[in-house]
Design a protein around this motif. Structure first.
Motif, PDB file in Angstrom:
ATOM      1  N   LEU A   1       0.220  10.015  -3.746  1.00  0.00           N
ATOM      2  CA  LEU A   1      -0.759  10.436  -4.745  1.00  0.00           C
ATOM      3  C   LEU A   1      -0.609   9.616  -6.022  1.00  0.00           C
ATOM      4  CD1 LEU A   1      -0.901  14.348  -4.586  1.00  0.00           C
ATOM      5  CD2 LEU A   1      -2.684  12.723  -3.952  1.00  0.00           C
ATOM      6  N   ASP A   2      -1.727   9.268  -6.605  1.00  0.00           N
ATOM      7  CA  ASP A   2      -1.792   8.520  -7.864  1.00  0.00           C
ATOM      8  C   ASP A   2      -1.386   7.056  -7.730  1.00  0.00           C
ATOM      9  OD1 ASP A   2      -2.716  10.701  -9.308  1.00  0.00           O
ATOM     10  OD2 ASP A   2      -0.700  11.391  -9.794  1.00  0.00           O
ATOM     11  N   TYR A   3      -1.219   6.561  -6.490  1.00  0.00           N
ATOM     12  CA  TYR A   3      -0.886   5.141  -6.366  1.00  0.00           C
ATOM     13  C   TYR A   3      -2.021   4.275  -6.917  1.00  0.00           C
ATOM     14  CZ  TYR A   3      -4.013   3.716  -2.560  1.00  0.00           C
ATOM     15  OH  TYR A   3      -5.123   3.382  -1.813  1.00  0.00           O
ATOM     16  N   LYS A   4      -3.268   4.749  -6.785  1.00  0.00           N
ATOM     17  CA  LYS A   4      -4.401   3.963  -7.283  1.00  0.00           C
ATOM     18  C   LYS A   4      -4.350   3.828  -8.798  1.00  0.00           C
ATOM     19  CE  LYS A   4      -7.504   5.177  -3.477  1.00  0.00           C
ATOM     20  NZ  LYS A   4      -8.738   5.900  -3.082  1.00  0.00           N
ATOM     21  N   ASN A   5      -3.998   4.911  -9.481  1.00  0.00           N
ATOM     22  CA  ASN A   5      -3.894   4.841 -10.940  1.00  0.00           C
ATOM     23  C   ASN A   5      -2.794   3.871 -11.356  1.00  0.00           C
ATOM     24  OD1 ASN A   5      -5.951   6.698 -11.368  1.00  0.00           O
ATOM     25  ND2 ASN A   5      -4.551   8.451 -11.348  1.00  0.00           N
TER      26      ASN A   5
ATOM     27  N   LYS B   1      -4.908 -16.025 -14.802  1.00  0.00           N
ATOM     28  CA  LYS B   1      -5.030 -16.989 -13.703  1.00  0.00           C
ATOM     29  C   LYS B   1      -4.353 -16.500 -12.418  1.00  0.00           C
ATOM     30  CE  LYS B   1      -7.066 -20.159 -16.209  1.00  0.00           C
ATOM     31  NZ  LYS B   1      -8.439 -20.619 -15.931  1.00  0.00           N
ATOM     32  N   LEU B   2      -3.853 -15.276 -12.436  1.00  0.00           N
ATOM     33  CA  LEU B   2      -3.129 -14.734 -11.284  1.00  0.00           C
ATOM     34  C   LEU B   2      -4.016 -13.760 -10.515  1.00  0.00           C
ATOM     35  CD1 LEU B   2      -0.389 -14.286  -9.743  1.00  0.00           C
ATOM     36  CD2 LEU B   2       0.040 -12.427 -11.366  1.00  0.00           C
ATOM     37  N   ARG B   3      -4.071 -13.937  -9.177  1.00  0.00           N
ATOM     38  CA  ARG B   3      -4.809 -13.014  -8.316  1.00  0.00           C
ATOM     39  C   ARG B   3      -3.864 -12.394  -7.297  1.00  0.00           C
ATOM     40  NH1 ARG B   3     -10.680 -15.180  -6.328  1.00  0.00           N
ATOM     41  NH2 ARG B   3     -10.318 -13.402  -4.949  1.00  0.00           N
ATOM     42  N   LEU B   4      -3.973 -11.087  -7.125  1.00  0.00           N
ATOM     43  CA  LEU B   4      -3.198 -10.377  -6.110  1.00  0.00           C
ATOM     44  C   LEU B   4      -4.043 -10.262  -4.848  1.00  0.00           C
ATOM     45  CD1 LEU B   4      -1.760  -7.434  -8.262  1.00  0.00           C
ATOM     46  CD2 LEU B   4      -0.746  -9.684  -7.844  1.00  0.00           C
ATOM     47  N   GLU B   5      -3.478 -10.660  -3.706  1.00  0.00           N
ATOM     48  CA  GLU B   5      -4.226 -10.627  -2.453  1.00  0.00           C
ATOM     49  C   GLU B   5      -3.322 -10.175  -1.305  1.00  0.00           C
ATOM     50  OE1 GLU B   5      -7.318 -10.894  -2.477  1.00  0.00           O
ATOM     51  OE2 GLU B   5      -7.753 -11.973  -4.331  1.00  0.00           O
ATOM     52  N   GLY B   6      -3.942  -9.593  -0.281  1.00  0.00           N
ATOM     53  CA  GLY B   6      -3.203  -9.193   0.909  1.00  0.00           C
ATOM     54  C   GLY B   6      -2.743  -7.749   0.858  1.00  0.00           C
ATOM     55  N   ARG B   7      -2.189  -7.295   1.966  1.00  0.00           N
ATOM     56  CA  ARG B   7      -1.850  -5.881   2.125  1.00  0.00           C
ATOM     57  C   ARG B   7      -0.843  -5.393   1.090  1.00  0.00           C
ATOM     58  NH1 ARG B   7       0.064  -3.439   7.855  1.00  0.00           N
ATOM     59  NH2 ARG B   7       2.063  -4.424   7.415  1.00  0.00           N
ATOM     60  N   ASN B   8       0.263  -6.089   0.933  1.00  0.00           N
ATOM     61  CA  ASN B   8       1.309  -5.600   0.040  1.00  0.00           C
ATOM     62  C   ASN B   8       1.010  -5.839  -1.428  1.00  0.00           C
ATOM     63  OD1 ASN B   8       2.812  -4.509   2.043  1.00  0.00           O
ATOM     64  ND2 ASN B   8       4.480  -5.986   1.970  1.00  0.00           N
ATOM     65  N   ALA B   9       0.230  -6.866  -1.735  1.00  0.00           N
ATOM     66  CA  ALA B   9      -0.078  -7.158  -3.137  1.00  0.00           C
ATOM     67  C   ALA B   9      -1.293  -6.386  -3.640  1.00  0.00           C
ATOM     68  CB  ALA B   9      -0.299  -8.656  -3.334  1.00  0.00           C
ATOM     69  N   LYS B  10      -2.242  -6.087  -2.759  1.00  0.00           N
ATOM     70  CA  LYS B  10      -3.431  -5.332  -3.168  1.00  0.00           C
ATOM     71  C   LYS B  10      -3.350  -3.857  -2.788  1.00  0.00           C
ATOM     72  CE  LYS B  10      -7.643  -6.824  -3.273  1.00  0.00           C
ATOM     73  NZ  LYS B  10      -7.869  -7.048  -4.707  1.00  0.00           N
ATOM     74  N   PHE B  11      -2.263  -3.475  -2.088  1.00  0.00           N
ATOM     75  CA  PHE B  11      -2.116  -2.096  -1.621  1.00  0.00           C
ATOM     76  C   PHE B  11      -3.336  -1.684  -0.801  1.00  0.00           C
ATOM     77  CE2 PHE B  11       1.837  -1.472  -3.486  1.00  0.00           C
ATOM     78  CZ  PHE B  11       2.282  -0.169  -3.285  1.00  0.00           C
ATOM     79  N   GLU B  12      -3.642  -2.504   0.197  1.00  0.00           N
ATOM     80  CA  GLU B  12      -4.721  -2.226   1.131  1.00  0.00           C
ATOM     81  C   GLU B  12      -4.155  -2.229   2.545  1.00  0.00           C
ATOM     82  OE1 GLU B  12      -8.604  -4.225  -1.066  1.00  0.00           O
ATOM     83  OE2 GLU B  12      -7.562  -5.328   0.506  1.00  0.00           O
TER      84      GLU B  12
ATOM     85  N   GLY C   1       2.740 -11.447  -1.907  1.00  0.00           N
ATOM     86  CA  GLY C   1       3.955 -10.744  -1.507  1.00  0.00           C
ATOM     87  C   GLY C   1       4.007  -9.315  -2.017  1.00  0.00           C
ATOM     88  N   SER C   2       5.181  -8.697  -1.880  1.00  0.00           N
ATOM     89  CA  SER C   2       5.376  -7.361  -2.438  1.00  0.00           C
ATOM     90  C   SER C   2       5.400  -7.464  -3.956  1.00  0.00           C
ATOM     91  CB  SER C   2       6.680  -6.750  -1.922  1.00  0.00           C
ATOM     92  OG  SER C   2       7.786  -7.500  -2.389  1.00  0.00           O
ATOM     93  N   LEU C   3       5.102  -6.353  -4.618  1.00  0.00           N
ATOM     94  CA  LEU C   3       4.940  -6.377  -6.068  1.00  0.00           C
ATOM     95  C   LEU C   3       6.245  -6.195  -6.832  1.00  0.00           C
ATOM     96  CD1 LEU C   3       1.681  -4.249  -6.256  1.00  0.00           C
ATOM     97  CD2 LEU C   3       1.886  -6.720  -6.553  1.00  0.00           C
ATOM     98  N   ASP C   4       7.342  -5.948  -6.128  1.00  0.00           N
ATOM     99  CA  ASP C   4       8.612  -5.687  -6.808  1.00  0.00           C
ATOM    100  C   ASP C   4       9.020  -6.828  -7.735  1.00  0.00           C
ATOM    101  OD1 ASP C   4       8.469  -3.540  -5.142  1.00  0.00           O
ATOM    102  OD2 ASP C   4      10.545  -3.636  -4.477  1.00  0.00           O
TER     103      ASP C   4
ATOM    104  N   ARG D   1      -3.297   0.295 -13.315  1.00  0.00           N
ATOM    105  CA  ARG D   1      -2.552  -0.016 -14.540  1.00  0.00           C
ATOM    106  C   ARG D   1      -1.915  -1.397 -14.444  1.00  0.00           C
ATOM    107  NH1 ARG D   1       1.989   3.386 -15.143  1.00  0.00           N
ATOM    108  NH2 ARG D   1       2.334   2.256 -17.093  1.00  0.00           N
ATOM    109  N   LEU D   2      -1.360  -1.692 -13.266  1.00  0.00           N
ATOM    110  CA  LEU D   2      -0.735  -2.999 -13.072  1.00  0.00           C
ATOM    111  C   LEU D   2      -1.776  -4.115 -13.144  1.00  0.00           C
ATOM    112  CD1 LEU D   2       1.724  -4.756 -12.334  1.00  0.00           C
ATOM    113  CD2 LEU D   2       1.154  -4.365  -9.924  1.00  0.00           C
ATOM    114  N   VAL D   3      -2.906  -3.915 -12.476  1.00  0.00           N
ATOM    115  CA  VAL D   3      -3.959  -4.935 -12.476  1.00  0.00           C
ATOM    116  C   VAL D   3      -4.454  -5.194 -13.894  1.00  0.00           C
ATOM    117  CG1 VAL D   3      -6.324  -5.425 -11.735  1.00  0.00           C
ATOM    118  CG2 VAL D   3      -4.668  -4.506 -10.103  1.00  0.00           C
ATOM    119  N   LYS D   4      -4.635  -4.132 -14.669  1.00  0.00           N
ATOM    120  CA  LYS D   4      -5.084  -4.287 -16.059  1.00  0.00           C
ATOM    121  C   LYS D   4      -4.056  -5.074 -16.869  1.00  0.00           C
ATOM    122  CE  LYS D   4      -6.830  -1.564 -19.971  1.00  0.00           C
ATOM    123  NZ  LYS D   4      -5.960  -2.134 -21.004  1.00  0.00           N
TER     124      LYS D   4
END
Length: 433
Positions: free
Chosen positions: A384-388, A403-414, A254-257, A392-395
């Motif tokens: 700009l800087d969304y990747k940074n 044990k948590l994996r982010l997947e999909g457009r809204n969760a991986k920002f792809e 889902g979305s990361l909010d 940071r969030l992934v780290k």
């Protein structure tokens, strides 16, 4: 027994469940709504099936096309992506990956712009606007990319990330543009004959639940925590009753909010919302023969529209027409709470531009039905800087919730289309590596 939870029954969550169901017999699919599909969502308006945004399925992979056709029980129509641009009262050819000579000729009569036709090589730069101007010059950038990008994303081009720069672009390489022929790797494009594009998600869901995947709809995850190398999820149902579920692995789509808010972490990631105005009316449009129409000028509310008759050839002679108007917006920009009135105004603007012709020229008399839908999470906002920020969030999550994996457009920002999702999560070994 290992328990795996997938959060979100959109196309990504369903694809993950389909793939893992052959390897894991203890899967739970959680969904906050009472239906599957996520952004692949369709509604009925009169005899038309209306999608939130225009969708056409295509893939370069023959096995993927065969899979989707079988999901649809071969009940589909062949269709062609045929988008166009509306600007200065004219309809231009679409531009990616070709700005055709026809567009330059039309524009030169309006704006006195000339251009030497040639293939162009990608340039370097620090942001979307800078790279595009270095690449094709300011005039072509603004007319075919800049104004629309600012309208769609709600940010100046210099505040957008280079990820939005086209992978390939040719100027004057062809006299006209055709999405279908330029991207020759796509041998076929299809659309469900009945039920709208959401039919693909529904058919995939039926296959998933035949594989003993347990579904829990109307369940929203409100809290995450770790305990003894497992994750404990607090979920709330539509009656505000909460319970806990223990999982050995969690896929979040889902979305990361929710994650960011629950963990009280200072991460600045945003989404671009869309207000969808669906109208059923007596009359016709000037964009019936196009798969969708981009409206580049910021003076107009609508950023994209499509006529459902393009996707329902059997209804092209009917008295009524159904269209979808997309208005980029966010809950805090002043449009959100007045969405119904904003959609009415956008419709009236299309009438004023000559893009819609009402049967009696009466807005109230010719509108048969209308629906307004707000989606605050239509697209990840690639500023700009969304990747940074994302890294940071992934780290943070990898340390706190391994044990948590982010997947999909809204969760991986792809930026993933429907074919990308099925190719990645069902037809590759991505999930098992």
């Amino acid at each position: 027994m290992t328990k795996t939870i997938i959060i979100g029954a959109g196309l990504t969550g369903l694809s993950i469940a389909f793939k893992l169901s052959s390897m894991d017999n203890n899967l739970i699919l959680l969904e906050k709504e009472n239906y599957e599909g996520g952004h692949v969502f369709s509604t009925n308006l009169g005899n038309f099936h209306i999608d939130l945004g225009p969708h056409i399925f295509r893939s370069k992979e023959e096995a993927v096309m065969k899979f989707v056709k079988e999901l649809l029980n071969f009940n589909f129509i062949n269709i062609e992506s045929k988008p166009r641009i509306f600007k200065y009262g004219k309809i231009f050819e679409n531009v990616i990956p070709v700005i055709p000579k026809k567009n330059i000729d039309m524009l030169s009569k309006i704006k006195n712009i000339t251009y030497t036709f040639k293939k162009v090589e990608s340039q370097t730069g620090n942001n979307f606007e800078e790279i595009m101007i270095n690449w094709i010059g300011y005039d072509l950038y603004w007319e075919f990319f800049g104004e629309y990008s600012e309208k769609w994303w709600g940010l100046k081009g210099k505040l957008l990330d280079p990820v939005l720069v086209p992978k390939a672009l040719y100027i004057g390489d062809k006299p006209t543009y055709s999405h279908y022929t330029v991207n020759s790797g796509y041998t076929e494009e299809i659309y469900p004959k009945d039920g709208g594009f959401m039919t693909i998600a529904r058919a995939l869901a039926q296959n998933v639940f035949k594989r003993n995947v347990k579904k829990e709809y109307n369940k929203k995850v409100t809290h995450f925590e770790n305990k003894d190398l497992q994750m404990i999820l607090t979920i709330r149902d539509s009656n505000n009753v909460e319970k806990e579920i223990v999982a050995d692995k969690v896929y979040y789509t889902g979305s990361l909010d929710t994650l960011i808010s629950d963990m009280k972490v200072n991460i600045n990631l945003n989404y671009r919302g869309i207000i969808f105005g669906e109208f059923l009316f007596r009359g016709n449009t000037q964009f019936e023969k196009y798969s969708w129409l981009y409206l580049h000028e910021k003076r107009l509310l609508a950023a994209r529209v499509y006529d459902a008759k393009y996707y329902h050839p059997q209804l092209r002679n009917s008295e009524c027409t159904a269209i979808v108007i997309e208005i980029p917006s966010n809950p805090n920009d002043g449009k959100w709470e007045f969405a119904d009135k904003i959609c009415d105004k956008a419709f009236e603007e299309l009438v004023g531009e000559g893009l819609i012709k009402l049967s009696t020229n009466s807005f109230k008399g010719d509108i048969v039905n209308k629906v307004t839908i707000r989606d605050p999470y239509s697209y990840p906002l690639f500023k700009l800087d969304y990747k940074n920020e994302y890294n940071r969030l992934v780290k943070f999550l990898s340390e706190k919730f391994p044990k948590l994996r982010l997947e999909g457009r809204n969760a991986k920002f792809e930026y993933l289309n429907s074919n990308n999702i099925i190719e990645k999560y069902i037809f590759s070994d991505y999930l098992v590596n």
